[in-house]
Design a protein around this motif. Structure first.
Motif, PDB file in Angstrom:
ATOM      1  N   GLU A 131       0.818  -1.218   0.000  1.00  0.00           N
ATOM      2  CA  GLU A 131       0.000   0.000   0.000  1.00  0.00           C
ATOM      3  C   GLU A 131       0.853   1.271   0.000  1.00  0.00           C
ATOM      4  O   GLU A 131       0.611   2.203  -0.738  1.00  0.00           O
ATOM      5  CB  GLU A 131      -0.935   0.002   1.221  1.00  0.00           C
ATOM      6  CG  GLU A 131      -1.984  -1.103   1.178  1.00  0.00           C
ATOM      7  CD  GLU A 131      -2.827  -1.155   2.458  1.00  0.00           C
ATOM      8  OE1 GLU A 131      -2.897  -0.155   3.180  1.00  0.00           O
ATOM      9  OE2 GLU A 131      -3.409  -2.219   2.726  1.00  0.00           O
ATOM     10  N   ARG A 185      -5.058   3.038  -0.664  1.00  0.00           N
ATOM     11  CA  ARG A 185      -5.787   1.822  -0.319  1.00  0.00           C
ATOM     12  C   ARG A 185      -7.271   2.100  -0.545  1.00  0.00           C
ATOM     13  O   ARG A 185      -7.681   3.262  -0.677  1.00  0.00           O
ATOM     14  CB  ARG A 185      -5.535   1.434   1.127  1.00  0.00           C
ATOM     15  CG  ARG A 185      -5.919   2.554   2.066  1.00  0.00           C
ATOM     16  CD  ARG A 185      -5.811   2.166   3.516  1.00  0.00           C
ATOM     17  NE  ARG A 185      -6.474   3.191   4.306  1.00  0.00           N
ATOM     18  CZ  ARG A 185      -6.861   3.050   5.543  1.00  0.00           C
ATOM     19  NH1 ARG A 185      -6.634   1.925   6.169  1.00  0.00           N
ATOM     20  NH2 ARG A 185      -7.479   4.017   6.181  1.00  0.00           N
ATOM     21  N   ILE A 232      -7.352   3.606  -4.602  1.00  0.00           N
ATOM     22  CA  ILE A 232      -6.003   3.446  -5.142  1.00  0.00           C
ATOM     23  C   ILE A 232      -5.878   4.397  -6.330  1.00  0.00           C
ATOM     24  O   ILE A 232      -6.778   4.429  -7.175  1.00  0.00           O
ATOM     25  CB  ILE A 232      -5.762   2.002  -5.632  1.00  0.00           C
ATOM     26  CG1 ILE A 232      -6.064   1.008  -4.511  1.00  0.00           C
ATOM     27  CG2 ILE A 232      -4.340   1.839  -6.137  1.00  0.00           C
ATOM     28  CD1 ILE A 232      -6.134  -0.437  -4.979  1.00  0.00           C
ATOM     29  N   MET A 269      -1.019  -6.719   1.398  1.00  0.00           N
ATOM     30  CA  MET A 269      -1.884  -5.708   2.003  1.00  0.00           C
ATOM     31  C   MET A 269      -1.987  -5.959   3.506  1.00  0.00           C
ATOM     32  O   MET A 269      -1.762  -7.065   3.968  1.00  0.00           O
ATOM     33  CB  MET A 269      -3.302  -5.807   1.417  1.00  0.00           C
ATOM     34  CG  MET A 269      -3.528  -4.942   0.188  1.00  0.00           C
ATOM     35  SD  MET A 269      -2.715  -5.622  -1.271  1.00  0.00           S
ATOM     36  CE  MET A 269      -1.464  -4.371  -1.575  1.00  0.00           C
ATOM     37  N   THR A 323      -8.606  -3.594  -0.793  1.00  0.00           N
ATOM     38  CA  THR A 323      -7.514  -3.174  -1.682  1.00  0.00           C
ATOM     39  C   THR A 323      -7.033  -4.370  -2.507  1.00  0.00           C
ATOM     40  O   THR A 323      -6.840  -4.255  -3.725  1.00  0.00           O
ATOM     41  CB  THR A 323      -6.362  -2.588  -0.849  1.00  0.00           C
ATOM     42  OG1 THR A 323      -6.878  -1.561  -0.004  1.00  0.00           O
ATOM     43  CG2 THR A 323      -5.287  -1.984  -1.758  1.00  0.00           C
TER      44      THR A 323
END
Lengths: 203, 203
Positions: free
Chosen positions: A86, A110, A119, A143, A152
């Motif tokens: 991330e 994220r 994102i 993640m 995510t």
């Protein structure tokens, strides 16, 4: 008592940092005022220099002071393994642990519907492009193990649909060195569900 | 991964602040790197400006940006009451509470044999001199309620021996708004020993 504008500004700025509350900010400000002037001068220079020289690598998005970054230009790293994280901070944490010797792709964001986060689309496009350019066999989704991390990971998975690449994700379970008594219910549930075959011969 | 000298220096500097550990320092550094350049530039200026313009008042020792400080030059404050504190921070905490309208004397140190700390002798001399100059009827010892504070209060008391001035100290007991169930044993003991006559008519 009249307020001291410089002191108030200093405390206000320290409060802006993550995890720093009113009292911590005040303690930090008083600490600073007790330091020798050259110490404060050099801190001011370091702040400026860091902001000026450190930037995201144009390829992987990790923090660097040169282009491309040492992670992307190191010929000793495995190019077929791509670890997606991330933030640049996650990248440094993994590097410090020394558990990964492939390449990185930092999303720089994220998915968090509650906080309205997404994102950055250009980072997803860049990831797709890197895989389409070939040479990558496995994408490891690293993640954070919480709802936002799951969302995510799903989003990254969707954006890579149809690409001939293996997707994997970091294992969840009991933290090593921790104790069952202190583990939360969800962690215990995951550790139970994802239990591994055990054989004393393997040890 | 090669280290980033500016990032390492930044984290190291943040770690020097009180109450900031390795991980907090890293979070703060990453936060800083994500701020707009003008924000960082102005923070650097505030650090410099605070260190340059803020200094102890030559009379009371509180932090100020002018001589003498607003606390010492305010004609509306009671000159016959002198509150002695350990640090400029204590002074600001008392001022923010608004419970005191007299003058201050900051010791700029405390007595802690274990940590080898002492009150700067010149601040004790200055306190003695202020009382000898006349006009002060009561000295309130506002030391922290712990062993070091007690030792500091005793030392100040000794250094003022023979001067015609009333000495007092802040009361100890249960914190207002707290609960007896959460108070520690020593606080409960003090609260019991220092109990006050109670009459419903006074309320």
């Amino acid at each position: 008592m009249d307020s001291l504008p410089y002191l108030d500004q200093l405390i206000e700025r320290f409060r802006a940092f993550p995890g720093v509350g009113e009292k911590s900010a005040r303690r930090m400000a008083f600490f600073l005022l007790q330091q020798p002037t050259p110490w404060v001068e050099s801190l001011a220079e370091i702040l400026r220099g860091a902001r000026e020289h450190i930037h995201p690598c144009p390829i992987c998005g990790a923090l660097t002071d040169r282009d491309p970054c040492p992670l992307c230009s190191d010929p000793g790293r495995r190019s077929e393994l791509l670890c997606v994280v991330e933030t640049p901070e996650d990248c440094i944490a993994l590097e410090q642990s020394g558990v990964f010797r492939g390449r990185y792709h930092v999303l720089g964001g994220r998915v968090s519907p509650l906080e309205g986060e997404q994102i950055p689309p250009e980072r997803l496009d860049a990831l797709r492009q890197r895989i389409q350019d070939g040479g990558i066999g496995e994408v490891i989704l690293a993640m954070n193990p919480r709802v936002e991390g799951d969302l995510t990971a799903f989003t990254v998975q969707e954006s890579l649909a149809g690409l001939p690449v293996k997707l994997s994700r970091l294992a969840c379970g009991l933290p090593v060195g921790g104790s069952i008594g202190f583990a939360d219910r969800v962690t215990l549930h995951v550790a139970m569900e994802a239990r591994q075959p055990f054989s004393s011969e393997e040890i």
